[in-house]
Design a protein around this motif. Structure first.
Motif, PDB file in Angstrom:
ATOM      1  N   UNK A  72      13.050  69.854  31.796  1.00  0.00           N
ATOM      2  CA  UNK A  72      13.265  70.556  30.523  1.00  0.00           C
ATOM      3  C   UNK A  72      12.211  70.275  29.474  1.00  0.00           C
ATOM      4  N   UNK A  73      11.003  69.888  29.872  1.00  0.00           N
ATOM      5  CA  UNK A  73       9.944  69.580  28.887  1.00  0.00           C
ATOM      6  C   UNK A  73       9.610  70.815  28.043  1.00  0.00           C
ATOM      7  N   UNK A  74       9.300  71.919  28.713  1.00  0.00           N
ATOM      8  CA  UNK A  74       8.913  73.122  27.965  1.00  0.00           C
ATOM      9  C   UNK A  74      10.083  73.610  27.117  1.00  0.00           C
ATOM     10  N   UNK A  75      11.286  73.537  27.683  1.00  0.00           N
ATOM     11  CA  UNK A  75      12.477  73.975  26.922  1.00  0.00           C
ATOM     12  C   UNK A  75      12.646  73.108  25.679  1.00  0.00           C
ATOM     13  N   UNK A  76      12.439  71.801  25.802  1.00  0.00           N
ATOM     14  CA  UNK A  76      12.607  70.923  24.631  1.00  0.00           C
ATOM     15  C   UNK A  76      11.517  71.187  23.594  1.00  0.00           C
ATOM     16  N   UNK A  86       9.493  75.272  10.130  1.00  0.00           N
ATOM     17  CA  UNK A  86       9.398  75.527   8.679  1.00  0.00           C
ATOM     18  C   UNK A  86       8.848  74.293   7.955  1.00  0.00           C
ATOM     19  N   UNK A  87       8.942  73.121   8.587  1.00  0.00           N
ATOM     20  CA  UNK A  87       8.471  71.875   7.941  1.00  0.00           C
ATOM     21  C   UNK A  87       7.074  71.469   8.404  1.00  0.00           C
ATOM     22  N   UNK A  88       6.787  71.673   9.694  1.00  0.00           N
ATOM     23  CA  UNK A  88       5.537  71.168  10.280  1.00  0.00           C
ATOM     24  C   UNK A  88       4.832  72.255  11.078  1.00  0.00           C
ATOM     25  N   UNK A  89       3.486  72.113  11.136  1.00  0.00           N
ATOM     26  CA  UNK A  89       2.704  73.036  11.976  1.00  0.00           C
ATOM     27  C   UNK A  89       2.426  72.327  13.306  1.00  0.00           C
ATOM     28  N   UNK A  90       2.726  73.035  14.395  1.00  0.00           N
ATOM     29  CA  UNK A  90       2.621  72.445  15.736  1.00  0.00           C
ATOM     30  C   UNK A  90       1.416  72.963  16.512  1.00  0.00           C
ATOM     31  N   UNK A  91       0.822  72.081  17.309  1.00  0.00           N
ATOM     32  CA  UNK A  91      -0.113  72.473  18.363  1.00  0.00           C
ATOM     33  C   UNK A  91       0.426  71.892  19.659  1.00  0.00           C
ATOM     34  N   UNK A  92       0.293  72.630  20.751  1.00  0.00           N
ATOM     35  CA  UNK A  92       0.850  72.159  22.025  1.00  0.00           C
ATOM     36  C   UNK A  92      -0.267  72.096  23.061  1.00  0.00           C
ATOM     37  N   UNK A  93      -0.345  70.970  23.780  1.00  0.00           N
ATOM     38  CA  UNK A  93      -1.255  70.868  24.927  1.00  0.00           C
ATOM     39  C   UNK A  93      -0.394  70.811  26.179  1.00  0.00           C
ATOM     40  N   UNK A  94      -0.519  71.834  26.995  1.00  0.00           N
ATOM     41  CA  UNK A  94       0.266  71.932  28.219  1.00  0.00           C
ATOM     42  C   UNK A  94      -0.552  71.412  29.396  1.00  0.00           C
ATOM     43  N   UNK A  95       0.032  70.512  30.166  1.00  0.00           N
ATOM     44  CA  UNK A  95      -0.640  70.031  31.380  1.00  0.00           C
ATOM     45  C   UNK A  95       0.095  70.528  32.608  1.00  0.00           C
ATOM     46  N   UNK A 101       1.655  79.354  32.768  1.00  0.00           N
ATOM     47  CA  UNK A 101       3.020  79.807  32.467  1.00  0.00           C
ATOM     48  C   UNK A 101       3.579  79.113  31.223  1.00  0.00           C
ATOM     49  N   UNK A 102       3.470  77.789  31.172  1.00  0.00           N
ATOM     50  CA  UNK A 102       4.094  77.055  30.056  1.00  0.00           C
ATOM     51  C   UNK A 102       3.363  77.320  28.739  1.00  0.00           C
ATOM     52  N   UNK A 103       2.031  77.404  28.786  1.00  0.00           N
ATOM     53  CA  UNK A 103       1.282  77.690  27.550  1.00  0.00           C
ATOM     54  C   UNK A 103       1.679  79.063  27.010  1.00  0.00           C
ATOM     55  N   UNK A 104       1.872  80.020  27.901  1.00  0.00           N
ATOM     56  CA  UNK A 104       2.280  81.366  27.450  1.00  0.00           C
ATOM     57  C   UNK A 104       3.648  81.313  26.781  1.00  0.00           C
ATOM     58  N   UNK A 147       2.591  68.240  26.790  1.00  0.00           N
ATOM     59  CA  UNK A 147       3.515  68.290  27.931  1.00  0.00           C
ATOM     60  C   UNK A 147       2.744  67.794  29.141  1.00  0.00           C
ATOM     61  N   UNK A 148       3.079  66.591  29.579  1.00  0.00           N
ATOM     62  CA  UNK A 148       2.368  65.985  30.709  1.00  0.00           C
ATOM     63  C   UNK A 148       2.773  66.666  32.023  1.00  0.00           C
ATOM     64  N   UNK A 149       2.047  66.372  33.084  1.00  0.00           N
ATOM     65  CA  UNK A 149       2.374  66.926  34.405  1.00  0.00           C
ATOM     66  C   UNK A 149       3.746  66.376  34.834  1.00  0.00           C
ATOM     67  N   UNK A 150       4.552  67.225  35.458  1.00  0.00           N
ATOM     68  CA  UNK A 150       5.869  66.775  35.911  1.00  0.00           C
ATOM     69  C   UNK A 150       5.748  65.715  36.990  1.00  0.00           C
ATOM     70  N   UNK A 151       6.054  64.467  36.621  1.00  0.00           N
ATOM     71  CA  UNK A 151       5.831  63.341  37.536  1.00  0.00           C
ATOM     72  C   UNK A 151       6.331  62.082  36.836  1.00  0.00           C
ATOM     73  N   UNK A 152       7.117  61.273  37.516  1.00  0.00           N
ATOM     74  CA  UNK A 152       7.628  60.055  36.865  1.00  0.00           C
ATOM     75  C   UNK A 152       6.785  58.817  37.182  1.00  0.00           C
TER      76      UNK A 152
END
Ligand code: GTP
Ligand code: MG
Length: 251
Positions: A72-76, A86-95, A101-104, A147-152
């Motif tokens: 649920x990384x992208x969902x979160x 409304x409070x903060x401006x976000x930038x997202x780095x998708x790995x 898909x996730x960046x879109x 969003x890091x690569x899905x891997x624990x």
């Protein structure tokens, strides 16, 4: 001395563990060991410190979000952006290993997004984040979420210059991941137990999980969310917002 074969030891009563190594015919005399792990991690550490300094100067809060694939990384990220945009401006780095898909998905929320595709590498490192940050207009941002690569496993080892390491464990993955991937649980500042809409689940012992996590990492924050129903999202967003405000006020 030949190293081929395996050894067997007893983990607990009734549990036998076989540790297998396959190095047939190799002897200590013909092995030269070059340990590059230390070099890789110290190079990474230098890059991570540069990122931390750069973002501190710009008062940008950096989050490294990690989990297994599909927790649920992208969902979160999407829920967090909706709560706090409304409070903060976000930038997202998708790995991801492949695809945009996730960046879109996150870009459709109206935030700046960069997709890093590693082509096979199972984690992001600080040099990749530096490249990702160059593609964002940092002068306009308050928070960058990676969003890091899905891997624990591998992502736990790499400092990305972040201010907060957050891991998600989703209920369907089971409560035993703390036993199998302890490093990830021990390095994170926050554990989010997502897909709480699957609870109650007879196979998921929340008390057991929380006790084990707290034994390993007493300072970790534990929160529960459902990105499906929205439960817990507001509490997470409020907690995060206060951390960001505190960080910005000290810079
Ligand atoms: N039931 C339920 N489903 C969820 C929840 N959060 C996410 N999902 C679903 O789980 C699936 C994977 O969610 P993602 O957000 O794409 O997970 P991810 O961790 O980003 O996945 P990768 O990037 O592939 O590692 C999607 O179908 C989501 O709709 C939740 O809280 N409850
Ligand atoms: Mg994702």
């Amino acid at each position: 001395m030949p190293l081929a074969g395996h050894n067997t030891y007893s983990l607990e009563e009734n549990v036998c563990c076989v540790r297998y190594y396959d190095m047939k015919g190799i002897t200590m005399e013909n092995i030269r060991l070059v340990d590059i792990r230390e070099f890789i991690l110290s190079d990474n550490q230098n890059d991570a410190e540069k990122i931390r300094d750069l973002l501190a100067e710009k008062k940008i809060f950096l989050i490294n979000l990690m989990s297994s694939p599909g927790s649920g990384k992208t969902s979160l990220i999407i829920q967090t952006v909706r709560q706090l945009k409304s409070k903060f401006k976000f930038g997202i780095i998708e790995g991801d290993i492949e695809s945009t898909v996730d960046a879109e998905k996150v870009a459709s929320e109206g935030v700046q997004a960069v997709q890093i595709t590693t082509g096979g590498m199972c984690h992001l490192d600080a040099s990749m984040i530096s490249i990702g940050l160059e593609k964002l207009d940092l002068s306009t941002l308050d928070i960058v979420i990676i969003e890091n690569i899905g891997n624990l496993v591998c992502p736990a080892e790499f400092d990305l210059g972040e201010n907060l390491k957050v891991m998600i464990l989703s209920v369907p993955e089971g409560d035993d991941k703390i036993l199998k991937y302890p490093m990830m649980f021990s390095v994170c500042d926050v554990l989010i137990i997502n897909k709480a809409d699957y609870l109650p689940d007879d196979g998921f012992d929340m008390e057991f999980l929380i006790k084990k996590v707290k034994n390993l990492n007493p300072n970790i924050e534990i929160m529960m969310t459902s990105c499906r129903t929205g439960a817990g999202i507001e509490a997470w967003a409020e907690w995060l917002a206060s951390r960001v405000v505190e960080y910005k006020s000290k810079r």
